[in-house]
Design a protein around this motif. Sequence first.
Motif, mmCIF file in Angstrom:
data_model
loop_
_atom_site.group_PDB
_atom_site.id
_atom_site.type_symbol
_atom_site.label_atom_id
_atom_site.label_comp_id
_atom_site.label_asym_id
_atom_site.label_seq_id
_atom_site.Cartn_x
_atom_site.Cartn_y
_atom_site.Cartn_z
ATOM 1 N N ILE A 188 0.783 -1.414 -0.145
ATOM 2 C CA ILE A 188 0.550 0.135 0.234
ATOM 3 C C ILE A 188 0.966 1.196 0.365
ATOM 4 O O ILE A 188 1.581 1.209 1.180
ATOM 5 C CB ILE A 188 -0.869 -0.154 1.222
ATOM 6 C CG1 ILE A 188 -1.907 -0.956 1.321
ATOM 7 C CG2 ILE A 188 -1.351 1.043 1.270
ATOM 8 C CD1 ILE A 188 -2.774 -1.051 2.477
ATOM 9 N N ASN A 189 0.644 2.286 -1.145
ATOM 10 C CA ASN A 189 1.155 2.904 -1.315
ATOM 11 C C ASN A 189 0.308 4.453 0.073
ATOM 12 O O ASN A 189 -0.933 4.546 -0.665
ATOM 13 C CB ASN A 189 1.056 3.995 -2.478
ATOM 14 C CG ASN A 189 2.146 2.827 -3.234
ATOM 15 O OD1 ASN A 189 3.336 2.393 -2.899
ATOM 16 N ND2 ASN A 189 1.851 2.581 -4.489
ATOM 17 N N ILE A 190 1.276 5.001 0.781
ATOM 18 C CA ILE A 190 0.940 6.023 1.763
ATOM 19 C C ILE A 190 1.133 6.478 1.208
ATOM 20 O O ILE A 190 2.607 7.534 1.464
ATOM 21 C CB ILE A 190 0.562 6.006 2.888
ATOM 22 C CG1 ILE A 190 0.110 4.478 3.565
ATOM 23 C CG2 ILE A 190 0.113 7.123 3.424
ATOM 24 C CD1 ILE A 190 -0.125 4.018 4.871
ATOM 25 N N PRO A 191 0.283 8.315 0.235
ATOM 26 C CA PRO A 191 1.309 9.554 0.087
ATOM 27 C C PRO A 191 1.086 10.292 1.216
ATOM 28 O O PRO A 191 0.616 10.946 1.534
ATOM 29 C CB PRO A 191 0.027 10.512 -0.700
ATOM 30 C CG PRO A 191 -1.166 9.136 -0.567
ATOM 31 C CD PRO A 191 -0.386 8.369 0.369
ATOM 32 N N LEU A 192 2.783 10.599 1.747
ATOM 33 C CA LEU A 192 3.185 11.096 2.834
ATOM 34 C C LEU A 192 2.848 11.842 2.964
ATOM 35 O O LEU A 192 2.883 13.240 3.401
ATOM 36 C CB LEU A 192 4.172 10.794 3.866
ATOM 37 C CG LEU A 192 3.720 8.944 4.466
ATOM 38 C CD1 LEU A 192 5.117 8.951 4.719
ATOM 39 C CD2 LEU A 192 3.558 9.286 5.098
ATOM 40 N N TYR A 193 3.937 13.354 1.394
ATOM 41 C CA TYR A 193 3.815 14.202 1.184
ATOM 42 C C TYR A 193 2.560 14.518 -0.275
ATOM 43 O O TYR A 193 2.743 16.193 -0.880
ATOM 44 C CB TYR A 193 5.393 14.293 0.433
ATOM 45 C CG TYR A 193 6.085 13.752 0.961
ATOM 46 C CD1 TYR A 193 6.970 14.743 1.800
ATOM 47 C CD2 TYR A 193 6.504 13.040 1.180
ATOM 48 C CE1 TYR A 193 7.401 14.518 2.934
ATOM 49 C CE2 TYR A 193 7.799 12.955 2.225
ATOM 50 C CZ TYR A 193 8.341 12.840 2.727
ATOM 51 O OH TYR A 193 9.445 13.103 3.758
ATOM 52 N N PHE A 194 1.749 13.816 -0.003
ATOM 53 C CA PHE A 194 0.199 14.656 -0.377
ATOM 54 C C PHE A 194 0.294 15.597 -0.697
ATOM 55 O O PHE A 194 -0.258 16.216 -1.902
ATOM 56 C CB PHE A 194 -1.051 14.179 0.113
ATOM 57 C CG PHE A 194 -2.139 13.832 -1.358
ATOM 58 C CD1 PHE A 194 -3.494 14.334 -0.706
ATOM 59 C CD2 PHE A 194 -2.402 13.550 -1.930
ATOM 60 C CE1 PHE A 194 -4.643 14.974 -1.112
ATOM 61 C CE2 PHE A 194 -3.619 13.976 -2.658
ATOM 62 C CZ PHE A 194 -4.793 14.563 -2.828
ATOM 63 N N TRP A 195 -0.431 16.442 0.599
ATOM 64 C CA TRP A 195 -0.630 18.190 0.790
ATOM 65 C C TRP A 195 0.010 19.004 -0.076
ATOM 66 O O TRP A 195 -0.094 20.074 -0.413
ATOM 67 C CB TRP A 195 -1.344 17.902 2.129
ATOM 68 C CG TRP A 195 -2.636 16.907 2.567
ATOM 69 C CD1 TRP A 195 -2.526 16.490 3.629
ATOM 70 C CD2 TRP A 195 -3.525 17.446 2.375
ATOM 71 N NE1 TRP A 195 -3.547 15.923 3.596
ATOM 72 C CE2 TRP A 195 -4.412 16.573 2.637
ATOM 73 C CE3 TRP A 195 -4.448 18.087 0.911
ATOM 74 C CZ2 TRP A 195 -5.647 15.889 2.480
ATOM 75 C CZ3 TRP A 195 -5.605 18.225 0.738
ATOM 76 C CH2 TRP A 195 -6.273 17.464 1.350
ATOM 77 N N SER A 196 1.923 18.589 0.410
ATOM 78 C CA SER A 196 2.410 19.292 -0.184
ATOM 79 C C SER A 196 2.259 19.747 -1.673
ATOM 80 O O SER A 196 2.679 20.572 -1.507
ATOM 81 C CB SER A 196 3.740 18.809 0.833
ATOM 82 O OG SER A 196 4.322 17.733 0.795
ATOM 83 N N LYS A 197 2.885 18.394 -1.816
ATOM 84 C CA LYS A 197 2.706 18.288 -3.409
ATOM 85 C C LYS A 197 1.753 18.635 -4.080
ATOM 86 O O LYS A 197 1.560 19.918 -5.282
ATOM 87 C CB LYS A 197 2.903 17.048 -4.227
ATOM 88 C CG LYS A 197 4.087 16.279 -3.494
ATOM 89 C CD LYS A 197 4.250 14.977 -4.690
ATOM 90 C CE LYS A 197 5.569 14.538 -3.566
ATOM 91 N NZ LYS A 197 6.213 13.229 -4.722
ATOM 92 N N GLN A 198 0.781 18.874 -4.060
ATOM 93 C CA GLN A 198 -1.094 19.242 -4.499
ATOM 94 C C GLN A 198 -1.096 20.343 -3.832
ATOM 95 O O GLN A 198 -1.482 21.456 -5.019
ATOM 96 C CB GLN A 198 -2.083 18.509 -3.728
ATOM 97 C CG GLN A 198 -1.612 16.604 -4.091
ATOM 98 C CD GLN A 198 -1.949 16.831 -6.231
ATOM 99 O OE1 GLN A 198 -2.163 17.271 -6.376
ATOM 100 N NE2 GLN A 198 -1.224 16.345 -5.877
ATOM 101 N N ARG A 199 -0.734 20.754 -3.340
ATOM 102 C CA ARG A 199 -0.612 22.234 -2.584
ATOM 103 C C ARG A 199 -0.238 23.498 -3.543
ATOM 104 O O ARG A 199 -0.797 24.694 -4.403
ATOM 105 C CB ARG A 199 0.281 22.628 -1.016
ATOM 106 C CG ARG A 199 -0.672 23.942 -0.687
ATOM 107 C CD ARG A 199 0.043 24.337 0.654
ATOM 108 N NE ARG A 199 -0.212 22.873 1.764
ATOM 109 C CZ ARG A 199 0.869 22.840 2.645
ATOM 110 N NH1 ARG A 199 2.654 23.529 2.769
ATOM 111 N NH2 ARG A 199 0.847 21.409 3.117
ATOM 112 N N GLN A 200 0.935 23.104 -4.413
ATOM 113 C CA GLN A 200 1.162 24.158 -5.154
ATOM 114 C C GLN A 200 0.813 24.250 -6.407
ATOM 115 O O GLN A 200 0.507 25.759 -7.015
ATOM 116 C CB GLN A 200 2.671 23.873 -5.677
ATOM 117 C CG GLN A 200 3.725 23.409 -4.328
ATOM 118 C CD GLN A 200 3.434 24.826 -3.588
ATOM 119 O OE1 GLN A 200 3.777 26.183 -4.485
ATOM 120 N NE2 GLN A 200 4.076 25.068 -2.690
ATOM 121 N N GLY A 201 -0.241 22.690 -6.568
ATOM 122 C CA GLY A 201 -1.179 23.299 -8.139
ATOM 123 C C GLY A 201 -2.109 23.618 -7.846
ATOM 124 O O GLY A 201 -3.167 23.926 -8.743
#
Length: 101
Positions: free
Chosen positions: A12-25
Amino acid sequence: MYDDMWNLTTTINIPLYFWSKQRQGVFEAQASLSEAKSELEAVKLMIASAIRDNYSMFKAAEKLTELYQGALIPKTYQDFELAIAGYVAGKVEAITVYQPA
């Protein structure tokens, strides 16, 4: 030795940096929306300014037309008629009747 055992593996891939990567978009989309709103407001202001400018030019031309029709043209016609009458009566010379613009 353990013939009846099974081994099962899952990942299972848990996107730990999900919010920081999507925040720029999200920030980019917000900036694009703000830019589009600003451009829309600028176009509205430019159109309103052009309409006001054209309206004021129209009103000025209308007043100038009224001035010519109501005062200058009748005054010029009256002066010409007066000069013709003076010439016919012999009180003025022909040069007074002919005044080129």
